[in-house]
Structure formats: structure tokens, C-alpha cells
Write a protein that holds these residues in place. Sequence first.
Motif, PDB file in Angstrom:
ATOM      1  N   VAL A  39      -3.496   3.670   7.483  1.00 61.64           N
ATOM      2  CA  VAL A  39      -3.107   4.131   6.144  1.00 61.64           C
ATOM      3  C   VAL A  39      -3.857   5.414   5.766  1.00 61.64           C
ATOM      4  O   VAL A  39      -3.440   6.157   4.905  1.00 61.64           O
ATOM      5  N   THR A  40      -4.980   5.690   6.438  1.00 59.72           N
ATOM      6  CA  THR A  40      -5.710   6.915   6.107  1.00 59.72           C
ATOM      7  C   THR A  40      -4.970   8.150   6.621  1.00 59.72           C
ATOM      8  O   THR A  40      -4.644   9.051   5.846  1.00 59.72           O
ATOM      9  N   SER A  41      -4.699   8.160   7.917  1.00 56.40           N
ATOM     10  CA  SER A  41      -4.169   9.403   8.509  1.00 56.40           C
ATOM     11  C   SER A  41      -2.673   9.586   8.330  1.00 56.40           C
ATOM     12  O   SER A  41      -2.182  10.708   8.376  1.00 56.40           O
ATOM     13  N   PHE A  42      -1.965   8.475   8.169  1.00 58.82           N
ATOM     14  CA  PHE A  42      -0.513   8.619   8.098  1.00 58.82           C
ATOM     15  C   PHE A  42       0.005   8.554   6.668  1.00 58.82           C
ATOM     16  O   PHE A  42       1.192   8.342   6.436  1.00 58.82           O
ATOM     17  N   MET A  43      -0.892   8.734   5.715  1.00 64.33           N
ATOM     18  CA  MET A  43      -0.483   8.880   4.316  1.00 64.33           C
ATOM     19  C   MET A  43      -1.109  10.173   3.771  1.00 64.33           C
ATOM     20  O   MET A  43      -2.023  10.144   2.940  1.00 64.33           O
ATOM     21  N   PRO A  44      -0.627  11.334   4.275  1.00 60.69           N
ATOM     22  CA  PRO A  44      -1.245  12.601   3.866  1.00 60.69           C
ATOM     23  C   PRO A  44      -1.063  12.905   2.383  1.00 60.69           C
ATOM     24  O   PRO A  44      -1.689  13.837   1.865  1.00 60.69           O
ATOM     25  N   GLU A  45      -0.237  12.126   1.699  1.00 57.47           N
ATOM     26  CA  GLU A  45      -0.054  12.334   0.257  1.00 57.47           C
ATOM     27  C   GLU A  45      -1.370  12.099  -0.489  1.00 57.47           C
ATOM     28  O   GLU A  45      -1.587  12.633  -1.578  1.00 57.47           O
ATOM     29  N   MET A  56       0.837  -1.215   0.000  1.00 55.86           N
ATOM     30  CA  MET A  56       0.000   0.000   0.000  1.00 55.86           C
ATOM     31  C   MET A  56       0.866   1.256   0.000  1.00 55.86           C
ATOM     32  O   MET A  56       0.637   2.182  -0.778  1.00 55.86           O
ATOM     33  N   VAL A  57       1.840   1.275   0.906  1.00 50.38           N
ATOM     34  CA  VAL A  57       2.673   2.470   1.023  1.00 50.38           C
ATOM     35  C   VAL A  57       3.439   2.696  -0.289  1.00 50.38           C
ATOM     36  O   VAL A  57       3.530   3.822  -0.795  1.00 50.38           O
ATOM     37  N   ASN A  58       3.931   1.610  -0.840  1.00 47.19           N
ATOM     38  CA  ASN A  58       4.678   1.708  -2.095  1.00 47.19           C
ATOM     39  C   ASN A  58       3.804   2.313  -3.202  1.00 47.19           C
ATOM     40  O   ASN A  58       4.227   3.192  -3.957  1.00 47.19           O
ATOM     41  N   THR A  59       2.553   1.840  -3.268  1.00 45.22           N
ATOM     42  CA  THR A  59       1.649   2.329  -4.313  1.00 45.22           C
ATOM     43  C   THR A  59       1.457   3.834  -4.173  1.00 45.22           C
ATOM     44  O   THR A  59       1.518   4.569  -5.154  1.00 45.22           O
TER      45      THR A  59
END
Lengths: 491, 570
Positions: free
Chosen positions: B505-511, B483-486
Amino acid sequence: MAVDNSKLEKIVGKKNVLADEATLMQFSQDQSFVAPRRPDAVVYVETVEQVQQLVKLANETLTPIVPFSSGLTLRGAAIADQGGIILNMSRMKKIIEIDDENLFAMVEPGVTYKQLQDELTPKGLKVMIPFGAPADRSVLTSYLERDPVMAAPCFEDGNSLIMDTEIVLPNGDIFHTGNWASGGRPGAPSGPIRTNILRMWTGAQGTLGIMTKMVVQVSYMPAQRKIFFIPFKSLAEAVEPMKRIQRREIGSESFIINSFNLAALLTESWKVPSKFPVKAADAKEFEQIRKVLPAYTMAVVINGPKRRTEEKIAYEVTALKELCDSLNVQLLESLPNITGAENIIDAEILRPWGVLRKFNYKGSVHDLTFKAPITKIAELEKLMFDLALQAGYPAADIGMYLMPLERGRAIHCEFDLHCTAADEAERETVKTLWQKASAELINNGAYFDRPYGIWAPLMYSRAAVYSQMLQKLKAETDPNNILNPGKLCFA
Amino acid sequence: MENKKMIPAKLPPDIYRALEDVVGQEYISQDRAVLECYSKFSVDAGGTLKKHMKDPSNIPACIVYPESTEDVQAIMRICNRYKINVIPFTNGMITFSGPTTPDPTVCVHVSRMNKVLDVNEDTLTARVEAYVDYAQLQAEAMKKGLWNGGTPLATTICKISSQSAFAGVWQTDHKYGTLSRNIVSIKVVMPSGDVLVTGSDSVSGMETFWEYGPGPDLYSLIRGSGGTTGIVTEVVCKLHTWCGETELPEPPAGRPSIQTFTEAKYDTAPFPKRHTLLWAEFDDLEAEIAALRKIGQAGIGVGLNATGVYNAYYCSQTQDMTLDRVKNKFFPPYNLYVILQGIVSQGQLDYEESVVRDIIAEVNGRFLTEEYKGDVLYALAPWNLDCIRHVTGYRMNRHSYCGSNILGGPIDTVARKTREVWSKALNTFGETYVTDRGGMDDTPFLYSSNHGGRYWLTEADVYPDMNKPELLQRAQATVACGMVNTIADKYGPGANGLGVSIEPVTSFMPEVGPNAYLLFRKIRNVFDPKGICAAGRQVFTKAEYDAFPEQALAGFNKLRQMHGLQPIER
Ligand SMILES: Cc1cc2nc3c(=O)[nH]c(=O)nc-3n(C[C@H](O)[C@H](O)[C@H](O)COP(=O)(O)OP(=O)(O)OC[C@H]3O[C@@H](n4cnc5c(N)ncnc54)[C@H](O)[C@@H]3O)c2cc1C
């Protein structure tokens, strides 16, 4: 609260801030019955950064901001009910990308149907367009406001042609939906975080965000097209055939049109207007055509794609013929008494703005556009006629267009009333009828899913929890209430 | 395994009694044996790991079984008043389902709400209660020449309500476009106890026939919310024309006994009337993609998918058979299948089949026939019925099915991206089982989700032995890494191609969005200001965000840094 124009000029340049009387008057109204209101300024933007800065400024100064693209929705949605800035995006006219392998196009808010179709034609592609949309209507706004396109009868998977989007949120932040959400290439509609989140901004009249880019599906142009006509003496007679044809999934585009609208479409001496209202034109040709047309005509369009064109058309035609035989209805390949009408309709399927000739009849047209279950359409038509009779409005002068959506799950209905814009008395009579008809149709199950103007209180007063949730959403996401205040169920 | 006792949180007795007053003694329980049934869900690595760690937060405090929307309203009001967490539950087959906090949680099992209330031929809709599954719906709809358009591989006993909460991917998405586009109205009891209905049904006096509005569409906030917006008690689904019989054909061998159910012959049902399923194989991925794209663009068929080595998991009747077939490459590594229906007439079926044949010839593909690889075609026969009624999903459960990477997007990018991302994750953390590599060296699992073939979904999964915590941890890391890689590669809408994500993955992927989590925090506040519904699952409140354990964040940051992203600093 008004904003100092010099602050606006700092963002977009002096020439792009207009506050002269003529401009403000021009943007204070459209041809609908919605009460006019002068904005404080009309601001032309060219970039998304300018949109963001303006939204931030509007928040600081508590200035209402009304997103405006082509201004051709014609139902008062872009009138600044509480004053403020008209954010005019009509110069954001870039077709950013056409992907002819994955069949999508990315457009800015100022891109019009005609512009996009002109660009797509050499590639053998088409954009799907609603019947009667002005050629200069913004594709983005039209899709955002859920105008149903002509191919909607055969969308088994729903009327959703929007893929990825770019939105400026009410706080000025940028937000992307779909595959684009993590910043890379667009190409699919879902997400982020919730599958269908982009639908939150549809039908919102710019109250929840300003969409600055949209990726829309495009399709291949068919290699060949065959159009059939089925005449009916009444709408009630057309119900069962429409149901059976749609349920059998025969044809792609399909609609029922009454003699008024069909005659208007076929009146070649009438020009297709691009600005509304217009000056009424001579109606002699129109009257002659209208006389010889059946009360209602159903059109069924069978498209042959590039591959095995004839075979595809053949099996659908066979099925359609069999079905019509069994229903004992006439299936025609041309319109009796009107030579070449089939060619006019054929051209209309791709660029369906010819019916706008109807504006020539009296100058302005006031539509009642809603959705209804198929079982209700004949009843609603009768109700409309009864109300017209009571108001002394000639029933024959009601334009009608009905289109099955998703194989007949719902019927998109447009009933038009005509009046001379400059004739105060006539306008008043028609306005009263239009208001009464709006209320009565809704009382009888007509669903105005895009509630413009007076339709909003009529709908939301019947949807208490839904309205409350919308209001909470608005308060939470646009706490200063700057985006198009006063629309829908928002203060 | 730690030698400690697991003591679940308990509800205050007066709250238990208040809930009991709503449903009656018979339909509420805090019996440990019953609670345990809701504590480990068949496919959840996170839940199983918690179990290994004897984490009491794995077990709900109480289970209630409401009978009606009114019961659910009363339950919600009580829980909201006392700020007690709630989790809706149907089968528990999704990859997450249990309580999400150590606080006592009421699990609301909607199993008594199980009726198909109406099948409407005029509006082409069916109204179902929350526990109605696809099989039930289909059985009722077919009697009237209709069907709902698809079912997930997870088997036909999936509930439509829970599918609306998260997934809803079908083999026939090509024409019907996932469950997302097939809901006309949804009735949800919000944490306040108020009932929100969406679509035309939300306006009194209107029939239920149109999915949007009035105005902005609130369904968009409920779909994919993973139980965080409230408890869905009714769904109105779209129905479509069905051209098969009023009942599905049974396998000619009849129904198996317990001793014989692993025999293939019981899996070989004939096609329903006016249905065809064609299988083709290719020399390489390029040819397969070319064929998929051309068939997609031709706008024919109801289902268009590529399964590659996944066939070994789906179509083998035993585990040994699966492994043998994977090892010996029994199924063609590059393949596709297309499902055709003759709704207009037999002529439609003939036409569409001819088009498929033309395309396969153009890309030098080969059809599987009785003469050419007849044994393979026979082995693939379970799909004959699965194209419209899934039964194979559970066969794919190796030891478990505990996590996936699902990407979405155009065919040319998505197929390659999923191979790239998943291979990298597996290479980093190692496989948990031989089938984890499925599709990475040949065709990834590909589903067309649009009738013009514009966008697709693809899937890769982990199948660890659930008795081995280290493998479960590895599986979790692999999925998170993918997920992070994507997202780091700016591909897709975030956690998966369906666009749904869960924390962290919602809050710690602000990208994503960017900062999509901030908007969704506000949306959560609109529905659930006290944060009781599946608390912390999809998007954290500020307080939950701040309370996210430092150690877990450090782990997550490591993954971020591994993919070139800055660590998150709170
Ligand atoms: C082998 C296998 C194959 C699979 N293949 C597919 C596939 O092809 N396509 C696909 O879409 N999915 C697939 N899945 C995953 C699938 O999404 C889930 O299995 C299924 O949707 C879960 O249904 P359930 O009834 O078990 O829901 P549960 O696990 O009980 O619940 C799922 C979620 O919905 C919430 N929820 C449950 N009921 C309600 C309610 N009434 N109101 C609000 N929220 C509620 C829960 O809190 C939870 O967040 C597969 C799963 C397995 C095990």
C-alpha cells in the motif's frame, strides 16, 4: 553560485525581486550576534507554485535558498549564511480556514499571531501563543520552530499543536502530512507512512523543506480566568512549589518571572516594539516598579470554561490554596504595591507580547533559551549569575522567564542579557558573556533543543550519531544542499 | 492444502556460528520446533495463508535472544556485513510480524531485555528495556503515584518497544494522546550496528527529559517504522500523575480457577480510587456524535470512546455469549463511555461528572445505571479496570483478529466514513464471520485522540476462521479494499489513521503524499542502505518495487480500478 535575477523575475514578477543595497542590507542581519551576510536577492512569493518553481530553479543553479516568513525569530535563523535567495513568504497571509467545530485553523506562513487572534476573537476562540512572541511573528514558523506556548504546562500529551501540513520538499515536490496526505480534508496530525513524520521538519530552520501551509489547533476562550501569584525570594525556593502544583495538575498557564522581566512587562510608559533592535527609553518607571517586586513571582492561571465556570474554578482554587498552605507559601490574588497588575497579566495571557517592552531598557536583548530538568534550574541560575559577576555584568539586569512544560517534566528557561546595540564596546562585552554562558550552561546540562547560531556546534559536537544521521538525511533529501545551508550540523 | 514439504531457508553455518559467539549456544536456535513458534503469529492472516500454502518464507532461519544493546549491535553488524535479513520480535501479536522475504532471516527476540531500569519522579519518565510491557511499567510507576497514561486493548503484555514500531492506541488517548506523544527517548540499534538515541538523551551530558531535537526530530523517523529502522532496545516513556492506589484493585471474587475463569464475576473489578466510568446510550448515531463532540470540546476526562456492538466481543466471557449478545442486541447500539479521574481532587471528579450529565441531558441520552439496564451495566464491568489496564483484548479474538481498517479524523467525518468504506468492502467481498459487520449498522468503534476532541480514530476488523484459506483471502481483500477506497476518496493519511503503512500500500498508492513512497525510500536508505531490516515491509527499494510479482500487482491494480484509480504501470 548566483542565479540570474531575470529568471527569478520570470517566476514572481519584476516587482517581487529585490536586490537593491538597502533591502540586501536589511535582510543581512537581525538583532542577534549571528554574523551578518548579504543575500543575493530577496524574492517575495505569493503562491506555493512560485515556491516550487524557485526551489527547482535553485537546484538547477545550485543557489542557496533561505525560507523567511516574519523574520522575527531574532536568532539569525533566516540569515543567508552562504548568500543566495531569501524566499520571503511574509505576503502569504491567508487564513485559509477556521473550523470552529473541530477547533483548527489553516494558515499560510505570513499569517501572524495578532492577525490570527483578531480573526478568532469574534468566534470565541484563541490561538495558543508563546510568552514574549512578537505580535507579528509568523504562527507557522513559530510552531515549526517549536516555540513553547503559554498553555504548555498543561499539555499532558506533549507540546504538539500542529495538525496537517503542506511542505515543498528540497526537490520542489509538494508533500502533505496528516489527514491531508491523500489530498482531501485536513483534520488530524498522523502520517503518512510514519506516525509522527511531520516532526522531521520541526526545529529544522528550513533546512529540510519549506512549509507553505499549516493546520494548527485552536481552543475556546475561557469564560473566566483567575490568576494567582506566589512571591519567592529565590528561584531555589520556587522549585518544590512548582513541582507540587504541576504534579497535582492545578491550573493551565503557569510561569515564573523575575523582577526584571515582570517590571518590564508592567512599565506602561514603555512601548511594545515590533522591530528589533529599538532605541532605549527612559527607565524611571521601570526602576520604580522593579524595586518593589519580589525577586521571583510564580503565576498560576486557573481557567473557567463555559460550562459550570465557577465550579471548575472553585475546585482548583481550593486545591491550590490547600497546597500553598501545606507548603507554607503565600498565595496572592494581586501584586503588592502595584495596583491593577493582575489585569495587565490577565490581558497578557491572551496576547503575551507585553514583555517585549524589555527591549526599551537598552535596545537589544540576547537570550539564552533552553530546557532543563526541574532539579537543575536553580543550579543553572546560579551559574548564570556567577558568569555575569565575572564579566562585570549586573546580575540584576538579567531577565528571567521559566515555564514548566508538560506538568514540569521539563522547564523552558529564558535568560536575557541586555545591551545597547550601537555601543560597540558594550556589545562586545555582552557578546563574550553570552557566548561563555552558552557554553557553560550546556556543559552543565542546559538542553538547547533548538540550536541556533553558536548553540548548534555546541550541541552537535556532543551528539555524534545524531548529527551523522541528520547529515545523511540532509544529503539524501537535499543532495544539492540548497535549503538554508550552513545551519544546524549541515555544511 | 498442497501436499508438499515446507523447507525453510537456512543460514550459512559460519554466520550461525558468528551469531552463536555473540549470545552463547543457549540463546540461539535453528531447531525446527523453535522456528515454528515464530512462524505463525496469532493474528496474522498473511502468515497463516503462507502456512496453508506451505510457503517456506514464513519461517525464520534462526532465532537469537540478545541480552543487551551490545549483543544487538554485534548481531546487527554480522547481519549487515553478510547482508542477512533481520526481523525484530517481541510478542508477535501485531497483524504482521514474520519474515518478509524468502531469503534466510534472523529473528531477534528481545525477551531477555525485560527490566524497568528507572522511574524518575522529577522528569516524570520511566526507562524500560525492549521487552518491558505495560503491566510491568504500570506496576512500578504506581508505586510512585505515577502511570504511563494508557495501555492498548491488545492486553497489557504488549511491549512498549514494539508498540512504538507500529501502533500504540489506548483507551485514554483522549487525554494522553497515543503512545506517539508519550515517548521521550528511544534507543535503536541501526543496521550498521550504531546506536541512535533520540531526544535530550542524544546529547552527552544531558538528562533524559525532553523528546525533541536537537534540531530536526529523528524520533519521527523511527516511530511507526515497523522494525525497518533498526531494533529498539530501550524506550524512555512519559509518566503522568496517577490518583489511584499503589496497586490496582482485584475483582472481589478473587482469581478464578481454570474451570471457572469464564464466569463474569471474576471480570468485575471495582474502580481504582478517584476514578469514575460513565456509560450512556442514545437513540441514534447523530445524538451519540453530538454527545461525543460536546464532551470532547469540554476538555474533561481521560478517556472518551464509543464502542457500540464491540462491547459484545470485549465483555463477553465466552464465544457463545458473544454471539448471543450480538444477535439479541444486548448492548445498546449507540453508546459512549467516558473515564474520569480526580487528579486535582474529588472536586474535579464531581465537576467533570456534572458536565457529562449536563451534556447527556442536552442530547437526550440516558445513563446506564443499576436501575436502568443494570444487567447491561454489570456486563460492561470488565471495562472498569480496562480503562487503565487492558485485559479484555484477547477475548475479542473470535477465531482470529487478522486485519483492520483504522481511520482517523474529525468526529463528524470519521464515523461516517468508516461505515461507508467498510460496508462497501464487506458488500464487495462478503463477511468472513458474523462479527465483521461490527459497528457498520450502528456505532463504529470510536476513540478520541485529542483532549479537545479534535481528532479521533475508528476501527473495523475481520475475524475469519484461520483454518479456512478462502476466508483468510477474503479477509485480506476486504482490508485492502477498505484502504484503497479510503485513499481513492482522499480521506486520511493513507493505510490507516495512525499514519503507518506497509507494502504494497505504500509504493502502489502514489496518491498519498503525493509520492510519499519516494521520500520514504530515501529515508530507508539513510537507515538501512543494504535493506536488511524487515526488508520490504514498509517501503520498497527500487529493486524490490521492480521485483514485486506481476500477478500480485495485477490484483492490486484491480482494486485500484474498482475505486476509479488508474492502474500502476511500472
Ligand atoms: C486482540 C488485539 C487487540 C489489539 N488492540 C490494540 C489496541 O487497542 N491498540 C493498539 O495499539 N494495538 C492493538 N493491537 C495491535 C497491537 O499493536 C499489537 O498487538 C502489539 O503492539 C504488538 O505487540 P507485540 O509485542 O506482540 O509486537 P510484535 O508483533 O512482536 O511486533 C510488532 C512490530 O514491531 C516490530 N518490533 C518488535 N519489537 C521491536 C523492537 N524491539 N524494535 C523494533 N521493532 C520491533 C516487529 O518487527 C513488528 O513489526 C491489538 C492486537 C490484538 C491481537
